[in-house]
Design a protein around this motif. Structure first.
Motif, PDB file in Angstrom:
ATOM      1  N   ASN A 289      26.906  12.023  24.057  1.00 23.78           N
ATOM      2  CA  ASN A 289      27.322  11.984  25.374  1.00 23.78           C
ATOM      3  C   ASN A 289      26.909  10.538  25.914  1.00 23.78           C
TER       4      ASN A 289
ATOM      5  N   THR B  46      28.957  19.110  24.254  1.00 20.02           N
ATOM      6  CA  THR B  46      27.724  18.589  23.611  1.00 20.02           C
ATOM      7  C   THR B  46      27.640  19.056  22.175  1.00 20.02           C
TER       8      THR B  46
ATOM      9  N   ASN C 146      26.202  17.611  16.851  1.00 12.71           N
ATOM     10  CA  ASN C 146      25.558  17.489  18.308  1.00 12.71           C
ATOM     11  C   ASN C 146      26.075  16.256  18.739  1.00 12.71           C
TER      12      ASN C 146
ATOM     13  N   ASN D 206      29.995  18.589  30.166  1.00 11.74           N
ATOM     14  CA  ASN D 206      29.811  17.597  29.009  1.00 11.74           C
ATOM     15  C   ASN D 206      29.783  18.534  27.670  1.00 11.74           C
TER      16      ASN D 206
ATOM     17  N   ASP E  17      27.717  21.786  28.533  1.00 17.05           N
ATOM     18  CA  ASP E  17      26.716  21.948  29.480  1.00 17.05           C
ATOM     19  C   ASP E  17      27.191  22.448  30.968  1.00 17.05           C
TER      20      ASP E  17
END
Length: 956
Positions: free
Chosen positions: A475, A399, A472, A397, A393
């Motif tokens: 985080n 993801t 996915n 991060n 992202d």
């Protein structure tokens, strides 16, 4: 050594024939015929004193003939006086009974209910020459602690490392378990685990121990391998009259609503002529419980395959800056049955007034039956990740990315012992024969002991199926979670067979001790008080590990997919780390246990020495020790103990060297695998002086100072000269037989005030200057191999403060005077130097590993004639547990707070009902990586509730 013993015997002969004086020996008991240790004994006219030992006995030697007033003082008991006559060359023997005293407050009589054992502990602690904490059966019984480790964690300066919700490894004053020693009746306890010297405290039931003695400043007559401290567990001694005690109860583990069964008994008596005493005790605890566990590993580097190749045909990789992310995620479910059994038989025989023999024994046996289910998901190697396989992202991060997923079930074979579970059979046994002798003015005591600890895990089986899919990543550093991008791709039925293996593990350690001590009068400052004590000890130890590992490949495709075999869903809606962690389906333990792996028509077997060869070893370690010390009174209130101990250590080790080629296979020399034994020898000598000062400000206030020198020998696994060279992964793992023992110079200052109604307030400072502590060094050698090897660090400094307060609040009005409190706090500050990171640079940001900065215990109780209640809290701060190659990889043991409650109602004088509740706060075991918000492990156990009846009968 022989010349030294000859010289000492000459000194003994000289001192024992100096004068034709008499001796006084006595046994002190209470109204229930229970012996009283730590009593202060004084011949008033001579100002000559002694302290009763753990058996309630005292001895005064070199007493001039005459008539004297014998005075005995003991906190919580009325002062005792008796006129005695001492005749030359004879021993005057006394049997003395003390009576508990009540405290008068404003013309109201206040009775301290149930503080007899606590009085024994505090009196013993008060009259010790060294800095010691004593915990009695009474104090242990006030807390709902099933094993002795849970009881010990309530002592100032003590914290415990937990395993499956129970206290296992002891940390004294912030120092790791291998820097402390544990003895049983003064005899060293061996370790049942292969890779360390730690004594498994959860192996020993708390109701088998009479007293716990924590020596924080050791004297020369004690083993010197106690940098943090020496913990001595004292089993129950023979009563002076008939005693019968029994406990029976049940309970429930709230994590799975499974039952708990427990029971114990003790019976003992003495012969009519009072010469022979005996006590037999047994304990049984059967608990079915489990744990909910989530684990993760973190990385801050990421790369992917660009799809292009360089001139040598190797893929071109591209690195990407990303925030730390969990590159491994595991969900684990444990189902456990723990059966703990213990049996003890102790005897003593009085040959005559001056000679007594003792036999003590204990056998502890614990079975852990475990099934474990693991869903492991790990990011693929960068070479297997394409440019469209991941997402990052705008905040850098990571993801989404592809993972390799494994579903692993652990179990055992189907027989009466294993019952389709992994059975861990741990045992510890100790047998000792000893004697106390009085020869004129010479006191002699000796002991020969044999101990053995073992751990056996037979037919331990693992079945693994694997798959690949995209996930996915949320985080969330505190609760990291992988969510499959496609439920179809992550369907458990599509997981393919990966591996099936069975291993056998066996470890044992034997320990044989022989020691002798001599004590004679030596008056340097005071004509009546002063002793010279000297002795020698030999300790012969042997530790070995013998494991094997077989991998099995099915001859047909009946196990190709997980969906083809019997499975069960182990998901829980109320999974403690969070309901999002649903573990799913696994092969059943019954299916795994009933596989006939030894049928060659069904499975092809392959020995895998690469999995166990470097872990197998044998170490022989002999320690020869001698010491001399003197205990002198400079004035009536000021005394010192000065001495020196010498310990010579010889260690022989045998390990294995194993070399893997670039394909990951073991090299062969001809038709033989390149596995070869490697041997090493090492020896060293330590000279360890010490000084203990004690100043009695008043009868109830004591100041202490100690300067001591102690050591800690390396773990067995670290000194084995094993070598594992992996040319496929460019890694080398090495032992280090040249490791030095860790040494420490220690300074202690302590002030103690004892309340007459049986209580204590104390505070003290301590400092340790530690050299050659041991850590695992990770570095890159000249050939680019990553090397892992235990090294000695340079030095570490540890400063600490500890305070304690315990007493009955009898100064309060009305029913409040039955309240009692127990408080202690320890603060630690440490630093370590000589630790290098993976680049060879020294790190200056580290505390000494396993030093908790803050530890606190608090307990509030209410005790009356009819019932008692207690709420207890135990807190320990976070600390670094394992040093990584860099700060990001360091592993920390997180802070923890346990809250427990117990209640007891007296039905009759002998019969009572109890209820205990452990871990009310559902405190998890948590590790984090580098930073406190980055979870590596969080394992929950829920609360445990037990209840039952206790019966205790004393007969004079």
């Amino acid at each position: 050594m022989k010349n030294w013993i000859t010289l000492m015997m000459l000194v003994v002969t000289t001192f024992s024939t100096l004068a034709q004086t008499g001796q006084v020996q006595g046994l002190i008991i209470d109204e229930n015929n229970i012996t009283i240790p730590g009593a202060s004994v004084l011949l008033e006219e001579l100002n000559k004193g002694a302290i009763s030992d753990f058996n309630g006995k005292f001895t005064l030697v070199n007493v001039e003939a005459g008539t004297y007033t014998l005075i005995i003082k003991y906190l919580g008991y009325s002062e005792y006086q008796q006129q005695i006559t001492v005749n030359p060359t004879q021993t005057t023997n006394l049997d003395i009974t003390l009576e508990e005293q009540a405290t008068e407050l404003d013309e109201v009589k206040v009775v301290s209910f149930g503080f007899g054992s606590q009085a024994r502990a505090l009196n013993t602690q008060k009259n010790k020459k060294n800095i010691t904490n004593i915990v009695s059966t009474d104090q242990i019984g006030k807390f709902p602690d099933a094993n002795i480790g849970d009881a010990i964690k309530r002592i100032p300066g003590i914290t415990m490392q937990m395993d499956q919700g129970e206290a296992r490894d002891i940390i004294v004053r912030g120092l790791s378990p291998q820097l402390n020693s544990v003895t049983l009746n003064g005899s060293r306890i061996p370790s049942a685990e292969a890779d360390n010297r730690n004594v498994q405290m959860d192996l020993i039931p708390s109701d088998m121990i009479q007293t716990v003695e924590v020596n924080k400043a050791v004297t020369p007559d004690m083993d010197a391998d106690a940098i943090g401290g020496s913990v001595n567990l004292i089993t129950r001694t023979s009563p002076q009259g008939f005693r019968l005690s029994a406990t029976g109860g049940s309970g429930i583990n709230l994590i799975n609503d499974k039952r708990i069964l427990n029971g114990s008994f003790l019976v003992g008596d003495r012969s009519k002529n009072n010469k022979f005493g005996w006590v037999v005790a047994a304990s049984y605890n059967d608990s079915e419980f489990g744990s909910d566990n989530v684990e993760a590993e973190w990385d801050d580097e990421f790369e992917y395959n660009t799809g292009e190749e360089d001139d040598e045909g190797e893929p071109i990789m591209q690195e990407v800056d990303v925030n730390p992310y969990a590159n491994v995620s595991e969900i684990r479910e444990y189902q456990i049955q723990r059966i703990r059994r213990s049996f003890s038989a102790n005897f003593d025989y009085k040959l005559n007034d001056n000679n007594t023999l003792y036999f003590k024994s204990i056998y502890n046996w614990r079975d852990d039956r475990e099934n474990r289910y693991v869903l492991e998901q790990e990011i693929l190697d960068g070479e297997d990740i394409g440019i469209g396989d991941f997402s990052i992202d705008s905040n850098n991060n990571l993801t989404a990315f592809p993972v390799s997923a494994k579903r692993e079930v652990k179990g055992g074979i189907d027989n009466n012992r294993s019952k389709n579970t992994r059975l861990e059979d741990q045992r510890m046994q100790n047998y000792s024969l000893s004697g106390d002798h009085l020869i004129n003015n010479l006191q002699v005591d000796w002991m020969a002991s044999y101990s053995k600890a073992s751990e056996e895990r037979l037919n331990e089986r693992y079945l693994v199926h694997e798959s690949e899919y995209g996930i996915n990543f949320n985080n969330n550093t505190n609760s990291p979670y992988y969510a499959p991008q496609s439920t179809t791709d992550a369907d458990f039925r599509l997981f393919e067979f990966d591996e099936l293996y069975e291993e056998n593990q066996y470890t044992d350690e034997t320990d044989f001790n022989v020691l002798v001590n001599f004590e004679v009068p030596l008056h340097l400052f005071d004509k009546e008080n002063g002793t010279l004590k000297f002795g020698a000890k030999t300790r012969i130890k042997e530790k070995q590990q013998d494991n094997d590992y077989m991998e099995y490949s099915p001859e047909n495709d009946s196990m190709e997919f997980l969906g083809d075999i019997p499975t069960r869903d182990y998901s829980e809606r109320d999974f403690n780390p969070g309901s999002q962690y649903q573990i799913g389906y696994f092969a059943t333990p019954e299916f795994l246990g009933n596989l006939d792996l030894y049928d060659s028509s069904l499975f092809e077997a392959e020995d895998k020495p690469e999995e166990y060869a470097t872990g197998n070893f044998k170490v022989k370690e002999n320690v020869y020790a001698a010491y001399v010390m003197t205990d002198q009174n400079i004035t009536d209130n000021f005394s010192f103990l000065l001495g020196v101990r010498l310990e010579h250590t010889m260690a022989d080790a045998v390990g294995n060297e194993i070399i893997f080629n670039e394909d990951g296979d073991i090299d062969e020399i001809g038709d033989v695998l390149a596995i070869s034994p490697v041997t090493s020898k090492n020896d060293y000598t330590n000279i360890l002086p010490s000084l203990h000062l004690k100043y009695d400000v008043t009868d109830h206030t004591v100041l202490r100072f100690a300067w001591t020198n102690t050591i800690a020998r390396p773990n067995y696994e670290d000194i084995v000269p094993s070598r594992e060279i992996n040319n496929e992964d460019d890694e080398i793992s090495l032992g280090n037989p040249d490791l030095n023992p860790t040494t420490s110079m220690n300074f202690d200052l302590m002030a103690e005030h004892y309340f007459t109604n049986v209580g204590l307030v104390s505070g003290g400072l301590f400092y340790k200057n530690i050299h050659d502590f041991i850590y695992t060094f990770q570095y890159e050698d000249e050939n680019g191999f990553e090397v892992y090897q235990p090294f000695n660090g340079d030095k570490a400094n540890l400063f600490g403060f500890e305070a304690a307060y315990q007493r009955q609040l009898d100064f309060l009005p009305g029913f409040l005077q039955n309240l009692n409190i127990y408080l202690n706090y320890t603060y630690l500050k440490s630093d370590a130097s000589g630790i290098r990171n993976e680049d060879g640079e020294e790190r200056d940001d580290l505390d000494l590993p396993q030093t908790a900065p803050n530890m606190f215990n608090a307990s509030l109780g209410y005790t009356s004639k009819y019932f008692s209640l207690r709420l207890s809290g135990n807190y320990s701060d976070a600390y670094i547990d394992e040093i990584g190659g860099r700060a990001f990889e360091d592993r920390y043991y997180d802070e923890q707070f346990f809250l427990d409650f117990n209640a007891r109602a007296n039905i009759t004088k002998q019969l009572s009902f109890y209820v205990d509740v452990n871990n009310i706060t559902n405190q998890p075991l948590r590790y984090y990586q580098g930073s406190s918000e980055r979870t590596m492990q969080m394992e929950y156990y829920q609360a445990r509730v037990t209840f039952g009846l206790k019966y205790d009968l004393f007969r004079k």
